[in-house]
Design a protein around this motif. Structure first.
Motif, short mmCIF file in Angstrom:
data_model
loop_
_atom_site.label_atom_id
_atom_site.label_comp_id
_atom_site.label_asym_id
_atom_site.label_seq_id
_atom_site.Cartn_x
_atom_site.Cartn_y
_atom_site.Cartn_z
N CYS A 179 97.53 -34.58 -31.28
CA CYS A 179 97.52 -35.75 -32.17
C CYS A 179 97.80 -37.03 -31.40
O CYS A 179 97.17 -38.08 -31.66
N LEU A 180 98.73 -36.98 -30.45
CA LEU A 180 99.02 -38.17 -29.63
C LEU A 180 97.79 -38.59 -28.81
O LEU A 180 97.49 -39.78 -28.67
N LYS A 181 97.08 -37.61 -28.27
CA LYS A 181 95.87 -37.93 -27.50
C LYS A 181 94.78 -38.50 -28.38
O LYS A 181 94.04 -39.41 -27.98
N LYS A 236 92.86 -42.18 -28.20
CA LYS A 236 91.42 -42.38 -28.21
C LYS A 236 91.01 -43.40 -29.28
O LYS A 236 90.18 -44.28 -29.03
N TRP A 237 91.57 -43.26 -30.50
CA TRP A 237 91.26 -44.21 -31.56
C TRP A 237 91.63 -45.64 -31.14
O TRP A 237 90.85 -46.58 -31.33
N LEU A 238 92.79 -45.76 -30.54
CA LEU A 238 93.24 -47.10 -30.14
C LEU A 238 92.35 -47.68 -29.03
O LEU A 238 92.01 -48.87 -29.03
N VAL A 259 112.51 -31.31 -16.57
CA VAL A 259 112.58 -29.86 -16.33
C VAL A 259 111.39 -29.15 -16.96
O VAL A 259 110.70 -28.36 -16.31
N ASP A 260 111.15 -29.44 -18.21
CA ASP A 260 110.10 -28.74 -18.95
C ASP A 260 108.79 -29.53 -18.79
O ASP A 260 108.72 -30.72 -19.08
N LYS A 261 107.73 -28.86 -18.35
CA LYS A 261 106.45 -29.52 -18.13
C LYS A 261 105.82 -29.94 -19.45
O LYS A 261 105.18 -31.00 -19.53
N LEU A 262 105.96 -29.11 -20.50
CA LEU A 262 105.37 -29.47 -21.79
C LEU A 262 106.02 -30.71 -22.36
O LEU A 262 105.34 -31.62 -22.84
N LYS A 263 107.36 -30.72 -22.29
CA LYS A 263 108.05 -31.91 -22.78
C LYS A 263 107.69 -33.13 -21.92
O LYS A 263 107.62 -34.26 -22.43
N HIS A 264 107.47 -32.92 -20.63
CA HIS A 264 107.07 -34.03 -19.77
C HIS A 264 105.70 -34.57 -20.19
O HIS A 264 105.46 -35.80 -20.21
N LYS A 265 104.79 -33.67 -20.53
CA LYS A 265 103.47 -34.12 -20.98
C LYS A 265 103.56 -34.88 -22.29
O LYS A 265 102.88 -35.88 -22.49
N ILE A 266 104.40 -34.35 -23.23
CA ILE A 266 104.53 -35.05 -24.51
C ILE A 266 105.16 -36.43 -24.33
O ILE A 266 104.73 -37.42 -24.92
N ALA A 267 106.19 -36.51 -23.48
CA ALA A 267 106.83 -37.81 -23.23
C ALA A 267 105.85 -38.77 -22.55
O ALA A 267 105.81 -39.97 -22.87
N LEU A 268 105.04 -38.25 -21.62
CA LEU A 268 104.04 -39.10 -20.97
C LEU A 268 102.99 -39.57 -21.97
O LEU A 268 102.54 -40.73 -21.92
N LEU A 280 100.87 -44.26 -25.28
CA LEU A 280 100.66 -44.99 -26.53
C LEU A 280 101.54 -46.23 -26.61
O LEU A 280 101.11 -47.27 -27.14
N LEU A 281 102.75 -46.17 -26.06
CA LEU A 281 103.66 -47.31 -26.14
C LEU A 281 103.16 -48.50 -25.31
O LEU A 281 103.35 -49.66 -25.71
N VAL A 282 102.54 -48.23 -24.16
CA VAL A 282 102.09 -49.33 -23.31
C VAL A 282 101.04 -50.20 -24.01
O VAL A 282 101.19 -51.44 -24.06
N PRO A 283 99.95 -49.68 -24.58
CA PRO A 283 99.01 -50.58 -25.29
C PRO A 283 99.58 -51.17 -26.57
O PRO A 283 99.20 -52.29 -26.96
N LEU A 284 100.50 -50.43 -27.24
CA LEU A 284 101.06 -50.98 -28.47
C LEU A 284 102.02 -52.14 -28.19
O LEU A 284 102.13 -53.05 -29.02
N THR A 285 102.69 -52.11 -27.05
CA THR A 285 103.62 -53.21 -26.72
C THR A 285 102.99 -54.25 -25.80
O THR A 285 103.68 -55.18 -25.36
N TRP A 286 101.72 -54.11 -25.48
CA TRP A 286 101.07 -55.10 -24.61
C TRP A 286 100.96 -56.42 -25.36
O TRP A 286 100.38 -56.48 -26.45
N PRO A 287 101.52 -57.51 -24.81
CA PRO A 287 101.51 -58.79 -25.54
C PRO A 287 100.08 -59.27 -25.80
O PRO A 287 99.21 -59.19 -24.94
N VAL A 288 99.86 -59.74 -27.01
CA VAL A 288 98.54 -60.22 -27.42
C VAL A 288 98.66 -61.68 -27.82
O VAL A 288 99.69 -62.12 -28.33
#
Length: 1176
Positions: free
Chosen positions: A49-51, A55-57, A96-105, A110-118
């Motif tokens: 869902c995050l991916k 894509k939508w954004l 430590v956990d690769k899955l959690k690392h992927k989810i956090a990444l 998503l946070l970088v484009p949402l917080t990019w100043p416009v």
């Protein structure tokens, strides 16, 4: 809409497409939510869902340029309700956990484009942008507040932990994915530092929660400063492409922060803040007091309206009882009510970064934020400044793809900021060292090596280029940053020159020499100050500070270095060299033809004159800039007021150009600052200086008005240089006019006939599209040929009428005398009149046209540098020659000649100066004087160490030229005859050289005995003795000759002019008596004397002597009267040295047509000796 109201239609109108909103809401809800225990739980497909959301954004923002998805995510509370909860949940185990690392990444992606100043770009914004961007800006401010104030985890620290595995890898072992992760985390930190509260949009929280102080506190608490120090210190080694991101983070943290206050002690800072508060309160009191003098009370709150009658009998209406006191108050209130909306032509493009690049606005900091930022700046200067900024400079110079236009501005602003911070830190250390014991670290023990990375020549070159480009492109924010950087570099160098270390002093001396060496830098500073026009107070402050610091430092440096040299660049024009060889550079022929004359810069060094340089600041535009700056006197601090005061003092009293300040608005400004209303506070430290300056200036202005009453009228206008000079001295400046110079004279290269030379000159004019000049010349030739033909017909008729009848037989002597007395008339010269001013200028400036006129044998009357000199058609040109020249011009104009090897007519031209240089170089390299190299001039060729240059040949040639000019065209010889004579003279010279009496080498006389040569020698000696004897006999008959001359004068009808007494020079009888000289003497001695005596009115003036060859008269049995040879012997007399030399030229056949004239002898000569009358 027809059935409802507007509000109902607005509520029903969909802001976002319902389908898009439904998709986004479904994906957000599928990410996760609150669990049974109240904690956040992820859904089964949370990563997918995050991916999908990413894509939508990406599709809507990058491809469709729409902000619908970003608004839907803000309305769905995706950041606060899901992304931050996921990062907080996995904060401890993200590494430590690769899955959690992927989810956090995925959350960070998503946070970088949402917080990019416009920002709304007015040039590219659409209706979709205007609808959604204000909502998104308010949402982004909420994102920053939630990230900084999140209570269950440190979000920024968690983001850094996501990038730590990639940062731990060495640069060679990192994959592109690792580089991308590091870049995402740094951009996320940049966005948080960059976001700020909008000034026009409302918020539902305290602004302090997202202020600069809150951001600095969060960066310190979450160890972001340490991350920045680690990356910055390793730039160039472990990190390369991250330099621009770190630059942006530093810029948005430090912009607007006062570096001086940052390094102040607590007590001193508190005192400074207290003084600022007092000054603000004092200003407020003064403002209220001025208002209270005329403020309404409860007794005069009734409405009042008055009419004011102006000078032009017009009436104005002013309301309020405060206008009843004085007429001046009424006028002031009427002026305040005036409002002029100045029209703005065209629309200015608003800079995207303008709102967030206002680095001139001060930013207050809390005590904790100031403490943390001070510690970070000190560590950054000690460890990371040089590596980061050297690497950034190289990237900007190379124009790397990651470097954008805003990065140069940020780079130079941060250079200025850190240099100022370093100077403030050193002053703080000095103050501490002065108060405490010697154990404290002394600032003098540390050099300026911590900031040496930006004090090198490469940075100065980049800064000058950046400022020049910003000025040319009118990017004022960039130029503002460049001016701040340049000013701070100058101030840092000044502190270096005052340091105790000799090494720092030498470096400062070298830097100042490099900065002040370029005159282009001086001109740029002056142009920036002159070209100010409504760029804002921050830009105005920067340009006035730069000019003030630069002028003050340059004045002091020029006094210390009296022999200061600067490099001056002047524009020059040069002609591009065209390759003559065919087939070379064929591809560049087009460009060479287009760039025949190109501009280039010539660099010269000259001695620097500070008075001359400072005078460039004393212009009306520079004064206007400082006047505009002074109008903000209520908002300026003490240093800024002092800066303006120093400039006006320099103008009025140092440079003595106070007239430029005598303008009504400037006088009113100075008076208002001191006398009010709303003037300077009398308690300010700068008030006394300004008061004294204004008093002296007004006194000087009154004195000038008494001296120059015209100044009263000129007070209404700005002053130009001519007006200033007149008002200062009472008369206009005399502008010296430089006399025009004649162009370089051209000639056709040798080897071409006269016909071909004319063809070359005509072809050049045709190639240069000067057909109008040729048409004018053809008209001149036509009229001149007709006029000359008419004169020749008239002259022919006059000659026919002057001839005697056929049956009239006069004595031979009388006919000969009549013929000698008749002077052939010459045709009058024809003046060539230009048809317009352009033609008159072309006759002086156009060397191609002048070449054609010279080839046609036209003459120019006047000096070479006289533009008004006239061209004439000389008398020597006949009508047939003029007609022939006209036919040649017509022929070559319409049928130009074609040359071999693709050459043009211009290739056959050269300047006469170049020809003279070529001949001089040829004469230096050649040993052959006359004739060709194959001719043998014998062993005794001319030359050698004993040769002496003689002017006889030049004098002889000048005499011949005068004789030729005096002849008529009928007496001119053709080219073949002249060539034959020249060849004969050349052969005669060769024979003379072979008979020279001395040799160039020394030989043994025994080996060179020659009987034939001896016989010739004795024969010549015998001839010399015989000639001497004849001269002796002629001297004995002197009395008889005088008697004959007296008798001839009695029979003369017209009086003759008495000839001037000339010194008699006897014929030379030295060892050089050659056969040609003897022949000349004998030939002249056989001339008849009867013709001389029968020439009435013969002018024996000295002018005629120079034009008449000498000859002696001997007795001729045919024309003698008494038949006695002894009575008719004549002495060959030479009047001048020049005439004696002419006797040597026996082969000059031109002298045969000139009648011999006997000169009166003033002194007696016997055997070659002069005998005085008393010795007879």
């Amino acid at each position: 809409m027809a059935n409802g109201t507007l509000d109902e239609w607005v509520e029903q109108a969909p802001v976002v497409d319902p389908e898009v909103r439904a998709h986004i809401y479904n994906l957000v809800s599928a990410i996760g939510g609150a669990g049974d225990d109240g904690s956040y739980e992820l859904g089964d497909d949370a990563l997918l869902c995050l991916k999908d959301l990413k894509k939508w954004l990406s599709i809507f923002e990058n491809k469709l340029n729409r902000r619908d998805v970003a608004r839907c995510m803000a309305e769905a509370n995706l950041v606060k309700g899901d992304l931050l909860e996921i990062l907080a949940k996995y904060s401890e185990r993200v590494m430590v956990d690769k899955l959690k690392h992927k989810i956090a990444l995925a959350c960070l992606e998503l946070l970088v484009p949402l917080t990019w100043p416009v920002e709304i770009d007015p040039m590219e914004a659409t209706a979709n942008h205007h609808r959604h961007i204000p909502f998104i800006q308010v949402a982004q401010t909420g994102y920053k507040r939630a990230i900084l104030q999140f209570d269950r985890a440190k979000i920024l620290q968690t983001a850094v932990r996501v990038a730590l595995p990639s940062m731990a890898e060495t640069r060679k072992e990192r994959t592109p994915r690792d580089e991308g992760i590091i870049r995402i985390v740094l951009y996320f930190i940049r966005n948080i530092a960059m976001l700020s509260q909008s000034r026009v949009l409302p918020t539902d929280f305290d602004e302090a929660e997202v202020s600069r102080s809150a951001t600095i506190d969060a960066f310190h608490d979450q160890d972001i400063f340490q991350v920045l120090l680690t990356v910055a210190s390793s730039i160039g080694d472990e990190f390369v492409s991250q330099d621009v991101v770190v630059l942006e983070i530093l810029y948005h943290i430090l912009k607007g922060v006062d570096a001086e206050k940052l390094f102040m002690e607590e007590k001193k800072l508190a005192n400074t803040n207290t003084e600022e508060l007092k000054s603000l309160i004092q200003k407020e009191k003064a403002m209220l007091a001025g208002y209270a003098r005329h403020a309404p009370t409860r007794h005069n709150r009734f409405g009042t309206m008055i009419w004011i009658k102006r000078d032009d009998e017009k009436v104005s209406t002013v309301s309020g009882q405060d206008v009843l006191g004085k007429a001046q108050k009424s006028m002031q209130k009427m002026d305040k009510t005036k409002k002029w909306n100045k029209p703005r032509h065209g629309s200015r493009r608003k800079d995207d970064e303008a709102s967030r690049d206002l680095f001139d606005l001060p930013v207050p900091l809390s005590p904790s934020a100031r403490k943390y930022l001070k510690a970070f700046v000190e560590e950054f200067l000690d460890s990371s400044f040089n590596p980061l900024f050297v690497h950034l400079r190289k990237a900007i110079e190379r124009e790397h793809e990651r470097v954008e236009s805003r990065h140069s501005r940020q780079y130079f602003y941060l250079v200025a900021w850190f240099l100022r911070a370093e100077c403030a830190r050193r002053r703080q250390i000095k103050e501490k060292a002065a108060k405490k014991d010697a154990g404290t670290i002394n600032a003098e023990d540390e050099s300026f090596g911590l900031v040496a990375g930006v004090l090198n020549q490469e940075t100065f070159i980049l800064l000058n280029r950046f400022m020049q480009r910003s000025q040319d492109d009118k990017i004022w924010q960039d130029l503002n940053a460049g001016m701040k950087c340049f000013t701070q570099i100058l101030l840092t160098v000044q502190e270096m020159s005052e340091a105790a270390m000799e090494e720092d002093q030498e470096i400062a001396e070298n830097i100042q020499n490099r900065i002040f060496y370029e005159e282009s830098t001086h001109d740029r500073i002056i142009h920036i100050l002159r070209s100010y026009k409504d760029q804002g107070l921050g830009y105005l402050d920067a340009c006035t500070e730069l000019s003030h610091v630069f002028l003050r430092m340059l004045e002091r440096y020029s006094k210390q270095n009296v022999d200061l040299q600067i490099r001056s660049r002047r524009r020059a024009r040069k002609k591009q060299k065209v390759t003559e060889a065919p087939g070379q550079n064929d591809e560049g022929n087009t460009s060479e033809a287009e760039d025949v004359v190109e501009a280039h810069r010539t660099t010269t060094e000259r001695k620097f004159d500070f008075a001359r340089f400072s005078a460039k600041f004393m212009t009306q535009s520079c004064v206007n800039t400082f006047v505009t700056f002074t109008r903000f006197y209520n908002d300026l601090n003490a240093d800024q007021l002092k800066r303006a005061h120093r400039f006006f003092y320099r103008v009025a009293f140092k440079m003595r150009l106070g007239i430029i300040l005598c303008r009504v608005d400037i006088l009113q400004l100075f008076n208002k600052m001191i006398k009010g209303p709303e003037g300077l506070d009398p308690d300010m430290p700068a008030f006394k200086e300004w008061e004294e300056f204004v008093r002296h200036f007004f006194r000087m202005a009154l004195k000038k008005i008494q001296e120059r009453p015209e100044l009263v009228v000129e007070m209404l206008f700005s002053k130009i240089n001519a007006t200033m000079y007149y008002l200062e001295h009472g008369y206009d400046r005399e502008v010296p006019t430089r006399a025009p110079r004649a162009p370089a004279e051209l000639e056709v290269k040798p080897g071409m006939e006269k016909l071909d030379q004319i063809g070359v000159a005509v072809s050049v004019l045709v190639n240069q599209n000067k057909a109008d000049a040729l048409n004018w010349l053809k008209g001149i030739l036509t009229s001149a040929a007709e006029e000359r033909k008419s004169w020749e017909d008239m002259d022919k008729a006059r000659k026919a009428a002057a001839q005697p009848p056929e049956n009239d037989v006069a004595p031979a002597a009388a006919q000969e005398a009549a013929q000698e007395d008749y002077e052939l008339p010459t045709a009058p010269s024809i003046i060539m009149k230009p048809d317009n001013d352009e033609r008159r200028i072309a006759l002086f400036k156009d060397n191609k046209l002048r070449l054609l006129l010279s080839l046609l044998k036209f003459q120019r009357v006047g000096d070479d540098d006289d533009p008004d000199a006239s061209w004439i058609v000389p008398s020597s040109l006949s009508a047939s020659e003029l007609t022939e020249a006209l036919d040649l011009i017509r022929k070559f104009e319409f049928d130009p000649p074609v040359y071999e090897n693709g050459k043009t007519a211009e290739d056959f031209l050269r300047t006469k100066a170049a020809a003279r240089r070529q001949r001089a170089s040829f004469d230096d390299d050649s040993d052959d004087i006359v004739g060709s190299e194959s001719e043998d001039v014998g062993e005794y060729a001319a030359g050698g160490p004993t040769t002496r240059k003689s002017d006889a040949l030049k004098e002889l040639k000048s005499r011949r030229r005068r004789r030729r000019r005096s002849r008529t065209p009928l007496e001119q010889d053709d080219d073949d005859e002249k060539t034959r004579r020249a060849e004969a003279r050349r052969k005669t010279d060769l024979e003379k050289q072979k008979k020279m009496k001395s040799t160039m080498f020394v030989h043994d006389s025994d080996e060179e005995s020659d009987e034939e040569r001896d016989k010739e020698f004795y024969a010549r000696e015998e001839e010399i003795r015989r000639t001497a004897g004849m001269n002796f006999l002629r001297g004995l008959t002197k009395e008889k000759i005088d008697d004959d001359r007296t008798k001839k004068r009695k029979y003369t009808d017209e009086p003759k002019k008495a000839g001037k007494k000339r010194k008699v020079i006897a014929l030379s009888s030295d060892s050089s008596g050659n056969e040609s000289e003897a022949d000349a003497v004998n030939e002249s001695s056989r001339a008849s004397s009867v013709g001389i005596g029968n020439m009435p009115g013969q002018d024996t003036d000295e002018d005629d002597v120079t034009d008449t060859p000498l000859s002696s008269q001997q007795h001729d049995h045919t024309h003698g009267r008494d038949g006695k040879a002894s009575e008719d012997l004549r002495i060959p007399v030479s009047t001048t040295k020049e005439d004696a030399i002419m006797l040597d030229d026996s082969d000059d056949e031109e002298n045969e047509d000139i009648a011999p004239v006997r000169r009166p002898v003033a002194r007696t000569v016997r055997a070659g000796f002069v005998i005085d009358s008393d010795s007879e």
